[in-house]
Motif scaffolding. Structure first.
Motif, PDB file in Angstrom:
ATOM      1  N   LEU A   1      -7.421  64.853   4.927  1.00 16.20           N
ATOM      2  CA  LEU A   1      -7.425  63.961   6.082  1.00 16.20           C
ATOM      3  C   LEU A   1      -6.156  64.067   6.923  1.00 16.20           C
ATOM      4  O   LEU A   1      -6.217  64.159   8.154  1.00 16.20           O
TER       5      LEU A   1
ATOM      6  N   HIS B   1     -17.284  70.514   4.730  1.00 20.83           N
ATOM      7  CA  HIS B   1     -16.330  69.503   4.248  1.00 20.83           C
ATOM      8  C   HIS B   1     -15.125  70.177   3.616  1.00 20.83           C
ATOM      9  O   HIS B   1     -14.335  69.540   2.952  1.00 20.83           O
TER      10      HIS B   1
ATOM     11  N   PHE C   1     -16.674  61.279   7.449  1.00 24.11           N
ATOM     12  CA  PHE C   1     -15.789  61.179   6.284  1.00 24.11           C
ATOM     13  C   PHE C   1     -16.572  61.425   4.997  1.00 24.11           C
ATOM     14  O   PHE C   1     -17.754  61.087   4.908  1.00 24.11           O
TER      15      PHE C   1
ATOM     16  N   ILE D   1     -14.689  55.337   1.111  1.00 23.99           N
ATOM     17  CA  ILE D   1     -14.618  55.763   2.511  1.00 23.99           C
ATOM     18  C   ILE D   1     -13.684  54.840   3.306  1.00 23.99           C
ATOM     19  O   ILE D   1     -13.062  55.250   4.283  1.00 23.99           O
TER      20      ILE D   1
ATOM     21  N   GLU E   1     -11.383  63.115   1.551  1.00 16.96           N
ATOM     22  CA  GLU E   1     -10.320  62.570   0.723  1.00 16.96           C
ATOM     23  C   GLU E   1     -10.901  62.364  -0.668  1.00 16.96           C
ATOM     24  O   GLU E   1     -11.569  61.366  -0.959  1.00 16.96           O
TER      25      GLU E   1
ATOM     26  N   ALA F   1     -17.445  56.856  10.226  1.00 14.41           N
ATOM     27  CA  ALA F   1     -17.882  56.392   8.903  1.00 14.41           C
ATOM     28  C   ALA F   1     -19.288  55.807   8.924  1.00 14.41           C
ATOM     29  O   ALA F   1     -19.811  55.449   7.873  1.00 14.41           O
TER      30      ALA F   1
ATOM     31  N   ASN G   1     -10.457  56.488   3.693  1.00 14.87           N
ATOM     32  CA  ASN G   1     -10.412  57.481   4.778  1.00 14.87           C
ATOM     33  C   ASN G   1     -10.206  56.777   6.125  1.00 14.87           C
ATOM     34  O   ASN G   1      -9.395  57.215   6.954  1.00 14.87           O
TER      35      ASN G   1
ATOM     36  N   HIS H   1     -16.863  67.104   7.900  1.00 15.80           N
ATOM     37  CA  HIS H   1     -16.673  65.945   7.040  1.00 15.80           C
ATOM     38  C   HIS H   1     -15.230  65.971   6.536  1.00 15.80           C
ATOM     39  O   HIS H   1     -14.855  66.882   5.796  1.00 15.80           O
TER      40      HIS H   1
END
Lengths: 565, 565
Positions: free
Chosen positions: B248, B219, B267, B283, B241, B304, B286, B238
């Motif tokens: 992102l 991530h 995400f 999320i 944000e 997601a 995102n 991943h």
């Protein structure tokens, strides 16, 4: 990974030591990025450690050929190849298959856990990843007469075997849907693991109930519409090309026409004779055919590699990338998919691969126990109105129920259109015998018999006269199982299958030669050219596939769930 | 599934009984077929049992609104929200997040397994699926001073906890790559399970060695080029944000421009303050942002939902389909993604959700143990040539090493450009104190301190004068952990975080209000408007993220792996 192995891999990955083997000058199919990139593949301790520019203790120049991960057969019964599992693996390897998800369903139906242990043992040190799905429906239904019954209790010890990945095809859909407690115990036992399905012809509501039970794959879909119904519920669909059931064309046509994503599709053979594998290929045949119909080569490769690997939770299988097992296939092109070289765990598998079948326990070689055979049991009354006839369909294992009067005066006599089918219980010598009539097999002047007869593997025979039918059954008994053709009172030829009545103890060339000989004779005797006589025959007693079957208890209507005779 | 539950589901699926709840008139996003289809969703025993036309004991007309499965945060530290986990869950639920893959890394660094147990216990009966990845690097590296050390031995009992899915982000990449035996034991322990990564800035060969160890997610990717290097090796990326790290835009821009498949992306938030979640979303933020940049809404929903579910082996999460948990979100549109209703296991979650934090063990409320603080320890010589200064970057947790002379005569005195940074060990009262200089924080006339300081969570402070720095540290000690700002010798305000020095025991409105108050003051005191003062501060002691950090042992060069002071 054990530390010693890892350190070697890590050092080779970082170029602190030479790799064991480097495949140079390859075009590598990357199933993650959907790209084909040039490069070299570095292998150490049987694992891919890098893609790029590496030096190796040994180096092979691939001259710009394509490389993919080894193909995965997402679902098969090794028994259906009729050769020792090691023989099958060595042949399939020549076609680029290096991983097999097998369901020892046939072996278990004849010999219970001994049959499963046979498959596990024979494949233990073979040059392929062989994983087992625990046979879930032994017997396939409560109306069957097989050799053994497997309950959750017998399955439990297999949970700790790392080669056992989950529950094999759950054929008894209605027990699942109706919440049968014994079935639920098996589903619960494999909670969190893969449960393979077998769901031909469920309606939308039944299919939902089946999926809710945790079944997540199916290989029985034969139309695009049906598999999309499954896909919409999240099932993974294994597109099957076997010896008898060939579903690829219908499904792939739909995918291409509808521009459907191929994420949830894999390939399998299910039941495929060694002769067909040798002739047309294994999973490479599915890939080739799919590509010829318009699936992109990379999508097809994903369906044969990373997608089945992910479906079965195989973390190090299915990609040409660091950390993956060095199961690699070098192809001539991404159109013809002719395997040029095949590597398993970094070792080149060649045609001279030593096949060393392990000894088979004696009790597995003596499984045909026929009860008293009474010629009277073969009689079917005629002239008394309509009879439920089994219509056989080339290229399908589905059958059709045809209600029609039987020819003959007082007693059914095959007339050139209709043949007689009979099934003899052969595990416990009970003498149970079921008889019926079939349409579409076309056999004239003899009988064809087999001890391979899904899923209970009783002796099944189709013939146009009772004398040859009985002769064929006794020939199968004599050789402890096999395929045979009898004509005019004489045995034409027999392929002996003494291992559980399912598998030969001979070489694949022997099996192939016998098979060809027998199949050609069946066709000469009238079986349609587009029908594999023995494979199609072997499904005629399977009471879980619509619409109608003949078991040793009589003619059975699958859709209505009842015996008709 | 237990038989009782299954039978209810199966009967409702087959319309033999009414469903518990039917959401009528929905537009349903199908993540398997990539289609949006109209229909009703039938729910029984908390599970989706059918899509189509159903009747329910209770029915809700969705008036044609869109429905997806609940969103999944693929990686976060609940501690970073600074509120009780139940409080976070209730807030994130309002944004459609119903599944959380959490790494209790911060809690474990302060309180060891007691901290992990706290997270497991607090989230046990919450209206969300909360899964734990076992904190793998406690301490994060061998050069850190944290509260506890977790070895494979302490982790083993958690293997049988079904909510523990694997090994949490393996930050200590070099120990992995170099084959450190203690690290290998942890990797081996979680063999066959997911191992999360944390791999910012590895070169190609290092990354391959890291992946070979079985680490399959990351991530930390902050550029498209880097994440594609990871994707090519099969890692799941991943896209993060958080409050400080926002990756992102860079990644999604690359995906869109290169028409890359989004199969291997999910995400996550990683570290996100409750204040930011309340303001811009979780999320859903995102997803909204990705869609606004050109990702198709269905692809974004898959990133997601089903993709993180599959990544973590969650078989019944991530889709609107029979057999999946009825975690459902009703959205206004697939552009704005404003959650209208959220269901968890078929229960409507509303804003009045009862949050009932469970009692926190007393020992977790008393974790700040400061040693003797000597003002002399804060002195840094100046005028002796170049010094390695930490340059802070808005929107990034990466830092840059700037070699420059420090202002001041004999002793460093912050000059309006440079500030002083100091870190005080606070677990075992050792009195260890590290000091350095930072560029880019811009603080004037005071000090900002925090007991949240990744990953060892010692007390970290930045100020422009020693008096305020010391005052701030003692304020943190007084309230057993927290955020504070001191200006002109006076405490401006403090957000108390008494649970392990990481988490508030107050409501989110209290935390939000205090945070806003403190952040506004930090910006008034000169911290750049595009920098979150506390979150950015909290990463300045983390010696696993390039390039340069200050720990309680001194200034550390991450790239070179050595202390510079």
């Amino acid at each position: 990974m054990k530390l010693d192995k890892y350190i070697g891999c890590s050092r080779a990955a970082r170029k602190l030591q030479k790799a064991d083997l480097v495949l140079k000058n390859a075009k590598i199919v990357n199933v993650f990025t959907d790209r084909v990139e040039p490069g070299s593949i570095a292998i150490t301790n049987g694992m891919i450690v890098g893609i790029g520019d590496f030096q190796g203790e040994k180096e092979i120049d691939l001259e710009g050929k394509y490389v993919t991960s080894g193909f995965i057969d997402a679902h098969l019964h090794l028994e259906s190849t009729m050769v020792n599992p090691q023989v099958l693996i060595s042949r399939a390897a020549m076609h680029g298959t290096t991983t097999f998800i097998v369901d020892p369903h046939e072996a278990a139906n004849v010999c219970g856990t001994d049959g499963i242990d046979y498959i596990l043992e024979q494949t233990k040190d073979s040059p392929a990843h062989v994983y087992v799905m625990m046979a879930s429906c032994v017997p396939a239904t409560g109306i069957d007469d097989n050799g053994f019954t497997l309950s959750a209790r017998e399955m439990e010890p297999y949970l700790k075997n790392r080669r056992v990945l989950g529950l094999g095809e759950v054929m008894d859909c209605m027990s699942v849907i109706n919440g049968d407690p014994a079935m639920n115990q098996k589903l619960e036992l494999f909670d969190g693991k893969v449960k393979d399905g077998h769901a031909p012809g469920l309606d939308d509501l039944q299919l939902a109930a089946y999926v809710i039970a945790g079944v997540t794959t199916d290989h029985e879909g034969s139309t695009y519409e049906y598999v999309m119904k499954e896909r919409a519920m999240g099932m993974t669909c294994h597109i099957r090309e076997g010896s008898a059931a060939r579903n690829l064309e219908m499904i792939v046509k739909g995918i291409v026409e509808n521009n459907m994503n191929t994420e949830g599709f894999c390939f399998c053979t299910d039941d495929k004779h060694i002769e067909d594998i040798t002739r047309e290929g294994d999973i490479d045949h599915n890939v080739r055919k799919a590509v010829s119909m318009g699936i992109s080569p990379i999508a097809a490769v994903k369906m044969a590699t990373i997608q089945p690997a992910r479906c079965y939770g195989l973390r190090r299988t299915g990609a040409v990338a660091p950390g993956y097992d060095a199961d690699l296939v070098v192809w001539d092109s991404l159109k013809d998919f002719n395997a040029q070289m095949v590597f398993y765990n970094g070792e080149l598998i060649d045609d001279r691969l030593r096949v060393r079948p392990k000894p088979c326990p004696a009790r597995l070689m003596d499984t045909v126990r026929l009860g008293p055979v009474d010629p009277q049991d073969l009689k079917i009354p005629a002239g008394q109105g309509d009879f439920p006839v089994i219509r056989m369909i080339p290229g399908q294992i589905l059958t059709e129920k045809v209600i029609m009067p039987l020819p003959g005066q007082g007693e059914f006599v095959p007339d050139g259109r209709l043949d007689k089918i009979a099934v003899f219980e052969r595990h416990k010598a009970t003498g149970k015998t079921g008889v019926g009539a079939v349409l579409g097999f076309g056999l004239r002047g003899g009988a064809i018999a087999s001890s391979v007869s899904h899923d209970s593997h009783n002796i099944i025979v189709i013939g146009d006269n009772d004398g040859d039918i009985l002769k064929a059954v006794h020939e199968i008994e004599r050789c402890h199982g096999g395929y045979t053709i009898v004509s005019g009172g004489q045995v034409y030829d027999t392929l002996e299958l003494p291992v559980m009545g399912l598998i030969s103890d001979k070489t694949y060339t022997y099996v192939n030669k016998k098979l060809k000989h027998l199949i050609a004779q069946a066709h000469r005797m009238g079986v349609p050219r587009d029908m594999d006589p023995f494979i199609t025959l072997s499904f005629m007693a399977l009471p879980v596939i619509p619409q109608i079957r003949c078991t040793c208890r009589g003619v059975y209507d699958v859709n209505e769930g009842k015996f008709l005779t």
